[in-house]
Scaffold this active site. Structure first.
Site, mmCIF file in Angstrom:
data_model
loop_
_atom_site.group_PDB
_atom_site.id
_atom_site.type_symbol
_atom_site.label_atom_id
_atom_site.label_comp_id
_atom_site.label_asym_id
_atom_site.label_seq_id
_atom_site.Cartn_x
_atom_site.Cartn_y
_atom_site.Cartn_z
ATOM 1 N N GLN A 161 26.107 -22.328 -14.216
ATOM 2 C CA GLN A 161 26.420 -20.928 -14.220
ATOM 3 C C GLN A 161 24.726 -20.229 -14.241
ATOM 4 O O GLN A 161 24.053 -20.843 -14.609
ATOM 5 C CB GLN A 161 27.296 -20.285 -15.322
ATOM 6 C CG GLN A 161 26.642 -20.708 -16.806
ATOM 7 C CD GLN A 161 27.413 -20.368 -17.852
ATOM 8 O OE1 GLN A 161 27.285 -19.308 -18.539
ATOM 9 N NE2 GLN A 161 28.706 -20.961 -17.989
ATOM 10 N N HIS A 167 23.309 -15.982 -14.980
ATOM 11 C CA HIS A 167 23.465 -14.709 -15.433
ATOM 12 C C HIS A 167 22.594 -13.545 -14.745
ATOM 13 O O HIS A 167 21.396 -13.938 -14.390
ATOM 14 C CB HIS A 167 23.455 -14.437 -17.246
ATOM 15 C CG HIS A 167 24.057 -15.606 -17.632
ATOM 16 N ND1 HIS A 167 25.411 -15.705 -17.761
ATOM 17 C CD2 HIS A 167 23.681 -16.501 -18.462
ATOM 18 C CE1 HIS A 167 25.884 -16.668 -18.367
ATOM 19 N NE2 HIS A 167 24.713 -17.340 -18.984
ATOM 20 N N GLU A 176 20.160 -15.916 -23.000
ATOM 21 C CA GLU A 176 20.476 -16.952 -24.129
ATOM 22 C C GLU A 176 19.347 -17.879 -24.570
ATOM 23 O O GLU A 176 18.403 -18.011 -23.866
ATOM 24 C CB GLU A 176 21.685 -17.870 -23.463
ATOM 25 C CG GLU A 176 22.803 -17.233 -22.803
ATOM 26 C CD GLU A 176 23.887 -18.331 -22.225
ATOM 27 O OE1 GLU A 176 24.964 -17.620 -21.789
ATOM 28 O OE2 GLU A 176 23.475 -19.339 -22.282
ATOM 29 N N HIS A 206 22.143 -23.136 -14.912
ATOM 30 C CA HIS A 206 22.135 -24.022 -15.979
ATOM 31 C C HIS A 206 23.530 -24.599 -16.563
ATOM 32 O O HIS A 206 24.383 -24.017 -16.330
ATOM 33 C CB HIS A 206 21.530 -23.485 -17.463
ATOM 34 C CG HIS A 206 22.272 -22.197 -17.861
ATOM 35 N ND1 HIS A 206 22.030 -20.842 -17.309
ATOM 36 C CD2 HIS A 206 23.288 -21.912 -18.782
ATOM 37 C CE1 HIS A 206 22.782 -19.988 -17.962
ATOM 38 N NE2 HIS A 206 23.512 -20.701 -18.679
ATOM 39 N N ARG A 247 29.638 -18.249 -11.771
ATOM 40 C CA ARG A 247 29.610 -19.629 -11.752
ATOM 41 C C ARG A 247 29.358 -20.434 -10.398
ATOM 42 O O ARG A 247 29.697 -19.954 -9.417
ATOM 43 C CB ARG A 247 30.943 -20.102 -12.069
ATOM 44 C CG ARG A 247 31.356 -19.539 -13.497
ATOM 45 C CD ARG A 247 32.612 -19.838 -14.198
ATOM 46 N NE ARG A 247 32.949 -19.382 -15.520
ATOM 47 C CZ ARG A 247 33.160 -18.319 -15.927
ATOM 48 N NH1 ARG A 247 33.378 -17.308 -14.973
ATOM 49 N NH2 ARG A 247 33.254 -18.045 -17.246
#
Length: 413
Positions: free
Chosen positions: A96, A98, A133, A258, A277
């Protein structure tokens, strides 16, 4: 400061034993993938109070200025800007990426204008926020993160010994970096018939042979076995394999493909559900939007270690949505005092710690957590380790380098 009761989430990729082992509970046979600690509306932690437990998001909504502090409220609005998790993977998560803030704002607006329901399975943007993240290993941890250079990709693909991959290797060796990565990654998302099966079989053959890519192929083989027939395997082959030792961390910014593969870790992220995704999933894939968001570049992956600020070890991150640190307490040592102009969540990962605040004492064992509103001093005593999540209200981390880091090891092409 008050104790929290948090929710364990069950996903197919989760370990059946890692979280129960940390929490001191008996495994029940189901995968226990994540322990969510925070105010996410999907599974908010409960604030334990004598007159009845309350969801943390409701506590913040009732008095946002008092709970968050004026600075956090002005910057992020009336919500906790991060979510803290304990993650236990026994199989790879979806591959995925972001979006950044600008991409999320535009995508969210377009889908709203098109009348796509927020909970629609084919929706890509469920809010207008980015989702950086950070993951900190609690044991040996494996993942895939960021593109290999085109020459490294070509060398790894050539090692599989498949004639069908020759055109992709040629593109990787002859085109400029961004163009090469974009062209091959795009092609791998829609491969010709039979290519995934051929690559899966080749990966299985070479995974246990001596060679420069042996450690990489053992990870890719676990991906292929977990997701048979999934084209995400081809995309995964273009990504760097990363192995973290306990206490080491990765920061994952916008546009970086990642996937976590295996291990137990602390994970913190900005408060968002925006995920695009690339594969290793049965969920919706918006390939056109994905290709707009992915950053086709191959900088080194930095493995982070914390920087000590007194008794607190801080993991550097180039965002202000969260600030993650590690605190180790030992009987006989001076107590550690934590002060913040922002709310903080404290989760114990080993031993036993006592948190002393204005309202009393909270005892934590592994997996236990507590919440303190903005401006409240917390003193840490006992003999154990905890992770502290808060908001960076000082100088923006984006103005600081990712200090205390090393380049992830890379196979030689």
């Amino acid at each position: 400061m008050e104790p929290l009761v948090s929710t364990v989430r069950s996903y197919a990729w989760g370990s059946t034993t890692a979280l129960p082992g940390l929490l001191g509970t008996a495994p029940d046979g189901r995968p226990q993938a994540e322990l969510w600690t925070g105010a996410h509306p999907g599974a908010p932690s409960l604030v334990r109070r004598p007159d009845g437990d309350l969801p943390l998001d409701a506590v913040i909504e009732a008095a946002p200025a008092a709970e968050l502090g004026e600075q956090v409220l002005r910057r992020f609005g009336p919500r906790l800007p991060f979510l803290l998790k304990l993650l236990a993977a026994d199989a790879p998560l979806s591959l995925q990426v972001h979006p950044d803030l600008a991409q999320a704002a535009v995508g969210f607006r377009i889908e709203n204008a098109a009348g796509v329901a927020l909970d629609a399975p084919h929706r890509s943007y469920r809010d207008d926020n980015h989702k950086p993240e950070m993951v900190v290993a609690l044991g040996e941890f494996e993942g895939l993160c960021g593109f290999r250079t085109p020459s490294e990709c070509a060398g790894l693909l050539a090692a599989l010994g498949l004639g069908e991959l020759a055109p992709y290797c040629q593109a990787l060796r002859t085109r400029p970096e961004e163009e090469a990565l974009r062209a091959v990654f795009s092609a791998f998302l829609a491969p010709p018939p039979g290519l995934v099966a051929a690559v899966s079989a080749a990966v299985a053959r070479v995974a246990w042979r001596d060679g420069p890519y042996r450690k990489d192929f053992t990870i890719y083989d676990s991906v292929a076995r977990a997701y048979p027939g999934d084209a995400g395997l081809l995309a995964a082959l273009m990504l760097r394999t990363v192995r973290l030792a306990p206490g080491e961390a990765l920061f994952l910014g916008a546009g970086v493909p990642h996937a976590y593969v295996r291990g137990l870790a602390v994970e913190i992220m900005a408060a968002s559900d925006n995920v695009l995704r690339c594969g290793l999933t049965s969920k919706h894939m918006d390939t056109a939007e994905l290709l707009r968001v992915v950053r086709f570049a191959a900088p080194p992956v930095r493995v982070l270690t914390p920087t000590a600020y007194g008794a607190e070890e801080v993991y550097p991150a180039p965002v202000d949505d969260f600030r993650l640190s590690r605190v180790r307490a030992a009987e006989g040592d001076p107590a550690v005092v934590l002060e913040a102009g922002a709310p903080q969540i404290l989760v114990c990962t080993s031993g036993q710690v006592r948190l002393v605040g204005p309202q009393g004492v909270v005892q934590l064992r592994p997996g236990g957590s507590a919440y303190a509103p903005a401006g409240e001093r917390v003193t840490v005593e006992g003999d154990g380790e905890l992770y502290r999540a808060t908001v960076d209200t000082g100088a923006p981390w984006g103005q600081r380098p990712l200090t205390g880091s090393r380049a992830a090891e890379s196979s030689i092409a």
